[in-house]
Design an enzyme around this catalytic site. Sequence first.
Site, PDB file in Angstrom:
ATOM      1  N   TYR A  97      10.447   8.231  15.839  1.00  0.00           N
ATOM      2  CA  TYR A  97      10.519   8.247  14.305  1.00  0.00           C
ATOM      3  C   TYR A  97      11.435   9.157  13.666  1.00  0.00           C
ATOM      4  CZ  TYR A  97       8.629   8.301   9.325  1.00  0.00           C
ATOM      5  OH  TYR A  97       8.364   8.381   8.268  1.00  0.00           O
ATOM      6  N   GLY A 144       7.758  14.037   1.890  1.00  0.00           N
ATOM      7  CA  GLY A 144       7.468  15.021   2.926  1.00  0.00           C
ATOM      8  C   GLY A 144       6.048  14.459   3.518  1.00  0.00           C
ATOM      9  N   ILE A 145       4.896  15.182   3.150  1.00  0.00           N
ATOM     10  CA  ILE A 145       3.650  14.779   3.901  1.00  0.00           C
ATOM     11  C   ILE A 145       2.761  14.262   2.491  1.00  0.00           C
ATOM     12  CG2 ILE A 145       1.795  15.587   4.747  1.00  0.00           C
ATOM     13  CD1 ILE A 145       4.291  15.924   6.386  1.00  0.00           C
ATOM     14  N   VAL A 146       2.795  12.825   2.706  1.00  0.00           N
ATOM     15  CA  VAL A 146       2.180  12.198   1.559  1.00  0.00           C
ATOM     16  C   VAL A 146       1.131  11.266   1.894  1.00  0.00           C
ATOM     17  CG1 VAL A 146       2.809  10.226  -0.016  1.00  0.00           C
ATOM     18  CG2 VAL A 146       4.682  11.517   0.952  1.00  0.00           C
ATOM     19  N   GLN A 196       0.699  -1.242   0.083  1.00  0.00           N
ATOM     20  CA  GLN A 196       0.025  -0.122  -0.009  1.00  0.00           C
ATOM     21  C   GLN A 196       0.776   1.184  -0.034  1.00  0.00           C
ATOM     22  OE1 GLN A 196      -2.343  -0.301   3.702  1.00  0.00           O
ATOM     23  NE2 GLN A 196      -0.833   1.215   4.669  1.00  0.00           N
ATOM     24  N   ASN A 215      11.349   0.103   1.932  1.00  0.00           N
ATOM     25  CA  ASN A 215      10.400   1.292   2.051  1.00  0.00           C
ATOM     26  C   ASN A 215       9.582   0.941   3.327  1.00  0.00           C
ATOM     27  OD1 ASN A 215       8.577   3.043   0.912  1.00  0.00           O
ATOM     28  ND2 ASN A 215       7.121   1.037   1.148  1.00  0.00           N
ATOM     29  N   SER A 254      12.969  10.155   5.498  1.00  0.00           N
ATOM     30  CA  SER A 254      11.728  11.188   5.626  1.00  0.00           C
ATOM     31  C   SER A 254      12.485  12.483   5.508  1.00  0.00           C
ATOM     32  CB  SER A 254      10.825  10.822   6.812  1.00  0.00           C
ATOM     33  OG  SER A 254      10.066  11.787   7.075  1.00  0.00           O
TER      34      SER A 254
HETATM   35  N1  NAI Z   1       3.637   8.838   4.150  1.00  0.00           N
HETATM   36  C1  NAI Z   1       4.275   9.615   4.395  1.00  0.00           C
HETATM   37  O1  NAI Z   1       3.877  10.954   4.607  1.00  0.00           O
HETATM   38  C2  NAI Z   1       5.707   9.561   4.850  1.00  0.00           C
HETATM   39  C3  NAI Z   1       6.188   8.271   4.833  1.00  0.00           C
HETATM   40  N2  NAI Z   1       7.597   8.029   4.627  1.00  0.00           N
HETATM   41  C4  NAI Z   1       8.053   6.745   4.770  1.00  0.00           C
HETATM   42  O2  NAI Z   1       7.765   5.996   3.579  1.00  0.00           O
HETATM   43  C5  NAI Z   1       7.631   4.613   3.619  1.00  0.00           C
HETATM   44  C6  NAI Z   1       6.319   4.128   3.399  1.00  0.00           C
HETATM   45  O3  NAI Z   1       5.354   4.769   3.899  1.00  0.00           O
HETATM   46  P1  NAI Z   1       3.750   4.852   3.727  1.00  0.00           P
HETATM   47  O4  NAI Z   1       3.286   4.144   2.433  1.00  0.00           O
HETATM   48  O5  NAI Z   1       3.330   6.088   4.253  1.00  0.00           O
HETATM   49  O6  NAI Z   1       3.225   3.822   4.840  1.00  0.00           O
HETATM   50  P2  NAI Z   1       2.090   3.029   5.002  1.00  0.00           P
HETATM   51  O7  NAI Z   1       1.805   2.585   6.590  1.00  0.00           O
HETATM   52  O8  NAI Z   1       0.853   3.404   4.168  1.00  0.00           O
HETATM   53  O9  NAI Z   1       2.451   1.590   4.279  1.00  0.00           O
HETATM   54  C7  NAI Z   1       3.465   0.735   4.930  1.00  0.00           C
HETATM   55  C8  NAI Z   1       3.416  -0.665   4.292  1.00  0.00           C
HETATM   56  O10 NAI Z   1       4.486  -1.217   4.906  1.00  0.00           O
HETATM   57  C9  NAI Z   1       4.166  -2.658   5.420  1.00  0.00           C
HETATM   58  N3  NAI Z   1       4.748  -3.061   6.754  1.00  0.00           N
HETATM   59  C10 NAI Z   1       4.923  -2.372   7.770  1.00  0.00           C
HETATM   60  N4  NAI Z   1       5.660  -2.887   8.739  1.00  0.00           N
HETATM   61  C11 NAI Z   1       6.094  -3.975   8.096  1.00  0.00           C
HETATM   62  C12 NAI Z   1       7.082  -5.062   8.532  1.00  0.00           C
HETATM   63  N5  NAI Z   1       7.455  -5.209   9.741  1.00  0.00           N
HETATM   64  N6  NAI Z   1       7.640  -6.005   7.503  1.00  0.00           N
HETATM   65  C13 NAI Z   1       7.036  -5.785   6.416  1.00  0.00           C
HETATM   66  N7  NAI Z   1       6.140  -4.783   5.913  1.00  0.00           N
HETATM   67  C14 NAI Z   1       5.667  -4.104   6.713  1.00  0.00           C
HETATM   68  C15 NAI Z   1       2.644  -2.376   5.890  1.00  0.00           C
HETATM   69  O11 NAI Z   1       1.878  -3.643   5.601  1.00  0.00           O
HETATM   70  C16 NAI Z   1       2.253  -1.459   4.720  1.00  0.00           C
HETATM   71  O12 NAI Z   1       1.971  -2.191   3.508  1.00  0.00           O
HETATM   72  C17 NAI Z   1       7.853   4.511   5.258  1.00  0.00           C
HETATM   73  O13 NAI Z   1       9.293   4.052   5.735  1.00  0.00           O
HETATM   74  C18 NAI Z   1       7.625   5.871   5.899  1.00  0.00           C
HETATM   75  O14 NAI Z   1       8.122   6.081   6.966  1.00  0.00           O
HETATM   76  C19 NAI Z   1       8.480   9.023   4.731  1.00  0.00           C
HETATM   77  C20 NAI Z   1       8.208  10.351   4.824  1.00  0.00           C
HETATM   78  C21 NAI Z   1       6.474  10.815   4.714  1.00  0.00           C
HETATM   79  C1  BUO Z   2       5.366  10.415   8.736  1.00  0.00           C
HETATM   80  C2  BUO Z   2       6.280  11.128   8.222  1.00  0.00           C
HETATM   81  O1  BUO Z   2       7.308  10.932   7.652  1.00  0.00           O
HETATM   82  C3  BUO Z   2       6.458  12.560   8.360  1.00  0.00           C
HETATM   83  C4  BUO Z   2       5.363  13.364   8.970  1.00  0.00           C
HETATM   84  O2  BUO Z   2       7.377  13.224   7.544  1.00  0.00           O
END
Ligand code: NAI
Ligand code: BUO
Length: 260
Positions: free
Chosen positions: A156, A187-189, A16, A90, A143
């Site tokens: 975090y 950033g903020i996704v 996702q 990721n 991030s």
């Molecule tokens: N959404 C945002 O604004 C931002 C996200 N990020 C980083 O980008 C990456 C992806 O974030 P999102 O897509 O927003 O997160 P999300 O929570 O929407 O998706 C994360 C995915 O990782 C999987 N996951 C979680 N823990 C796991 C594990 N232990 N082993 C295998 N899979 C696992 C989940 O099942 C999910 O499919 C993360 O590392 C997050 O910290 C960085 C900056 C901003």
């Molecule tokens: C969740 C995250 O990476 C933010 C707020 O930058």
Amino acid sequence: MNKISEKVAFITGAGQGIGEAIALRLAEDGFAIAVADMNTTSAQSVADKIVAAGGKATVVEVNVADRDSVFAAVDKAADELGGLDVVVNNAGVAPITPIEDITLETYRRAFDINVGGVLWGIQAAVKTFKALGHGGKIISATSQAGHVGNPELAVYSGTKFAVRGITQSAARDLAGLGITVNAYAPGIVNTPMMQKVAQDVADNAGESFDWGMEQFAKNITLKRMSEASDVAAVVSFLAGPDSDYITGQSIVVDGGMVFN
Ligand SMILES: NC(=O)C1=CN([C@@H]2O[C@H](COP(=O)(O)OP(=O)(O)OC[C@H]3O[C@@H](n4cnc5c(N)ncnc54)[C@H](O)[C@@H]3O)[C@@H](O)[C@H]2O)C=CC1
Ligand SMILES: CC(=O)C(C)=O
């Protein structure tokens, strides 16, 4: 289209959000994709989308906090897809942690997933690239919060600063093997993770979800939140040949929140 035929990319957290967007974009670029996630149902639906669009994909179950699981997943992906060229670390979690509320359990879980997941992903990639007799590209999620400490996100932010340190050291250690190591800093996704972060911050302040989102979105120079596809475009660049002379970097893709 910029097709990179017969290359294989392994992407964690690809079920996702940002990981899904990266999987779809790299498939469009011509990579065969290992959709790696602990949630195999969502991973399967991403793999189905790739196959329906004419690409190649397989689902691999992984818990990135577990070193053995990561090694097994990377092995399986390389076996099933016939190689390995790019590993995208990721997967991550983002607990809200006002300083006085931080618990040992929250701290350990976040570091095990966000930092351990990157370390094990790098190690597993190196083992497989060496076995295949070539280099490769390793790309990890940091991030904007890994460039500047964010309020209520000490744990975090700590994990994401760590990812940058690991990326720099690994780039130096692995250059001789023909491996580049870089990171992307969104950033903020608008993903399920960010929606939960905004809701938790709003709940702590007794405010609405929209107020919570605004706390993060108000400092974006480009005045819009990021789509996951904005991040996937940068990962596409880091996974392709145009970034061959870049290593040890964290590329900020945040619409202008932090300036390096
Ligand atoms: N959404 C945002 O604004 C931002 C996200 N990020 C980083 O980008 C990456 C992806 O974030 P999102 O897509 O927003 O997160 P999300 O929570 O929407 O998706 C994360 C995915 O990782 C999987 N996951 C979680 N823990 C796991 C594990 N232990 N082993 C295998 N899979 C696992 C989940 O099942 C999910 O499919 C993360 O590392 C997050 O910290 C960085 C900056 C901003
Ligand atoms: C969740 C995250 O990476 C933010 C707020 O930058």
